[in-house]
Design an enzyme around this catalytic site. Structure first.
Site: not given
Length: 173
Positions: A144-145
């Site tokens: 997600y980052r």
């Protein structure tokens, strides 16, 4: 098992979708798709979207979206300062995202995430949502980052992506 000739499609879960052989390696996510997802969709607790290939109705991935109100207190100041001083702000919860082991490493997770973000952005034009929020498993936080999600100060596995960032992702389209 790369299938360049069979493009992905993402659509709302339907009875015709074959979920029987879905396996992402996490029993709870597999069980959810097979046993709970249809009920959640019918009861409007979660909108469930599935990834299929070509003309097949076999499910190779899925995600869920639902409404969520969240306290902006633990958001980084750089983001929280831009929001009204309400105790809670509306967001979109990306509740689950899973890809079948047969497609792991072939871009299906990114395809599902981009579809979820686009749907969330489109919906936010009709029903307000300040961000997409995800409660990530420890092994998926880095995923997600990579797309700009930011951890909450006090909950590093709870991440959010402001809708303004989602808008920028799709502004070149």
């Amino acid at each position: 098992m790369k299938r360049k000739d069979a493009p992905y499609r993402v659509e709302a879960l339907h009875k015709r979708h074959d979920r029987a052989d879905f396996s992402c390696g996490t029993p709870a996510l597999d069980r959810y798709l097979r046993q709970q997802a249809g009920q959640d969709a019918r009861k409007r607790v979660a909108a469930v979207f599935v990834l299929c290939e070509g003309g097949s109705d076999t499910v190779f991935g899925y995600y869920t979206l639902s409404a969520l109100s969240i306290d902006v207190g633990p958001w980084p100041d750089t983001v929280g300062q831009r929001l009204p001083r309400y105790p809670l702000v509306p967001t979109t919860l990306l509740g689950r995202l899973a890809v079948d082991l047969r497609l792991r490493g072939q871009g299906a997770g990114e395809h599902l995430l981009m579809d979820a973000l686009r749907r969330s952005l489109d919906a936010s034009r009709e029903v307000a949502s300040a961000a997409v929020v995800v409660d990530a498993k420890e092994d998926s936080v880095a995923f997600y980052r990579r797309y700009g999600f930011i951890s909450l100060r006090d909950q590093p596995h709870k991440l959010f992506l402001p809708m303004s960032v989602a808008l920028r992702l799709f502004s070149a389209d």
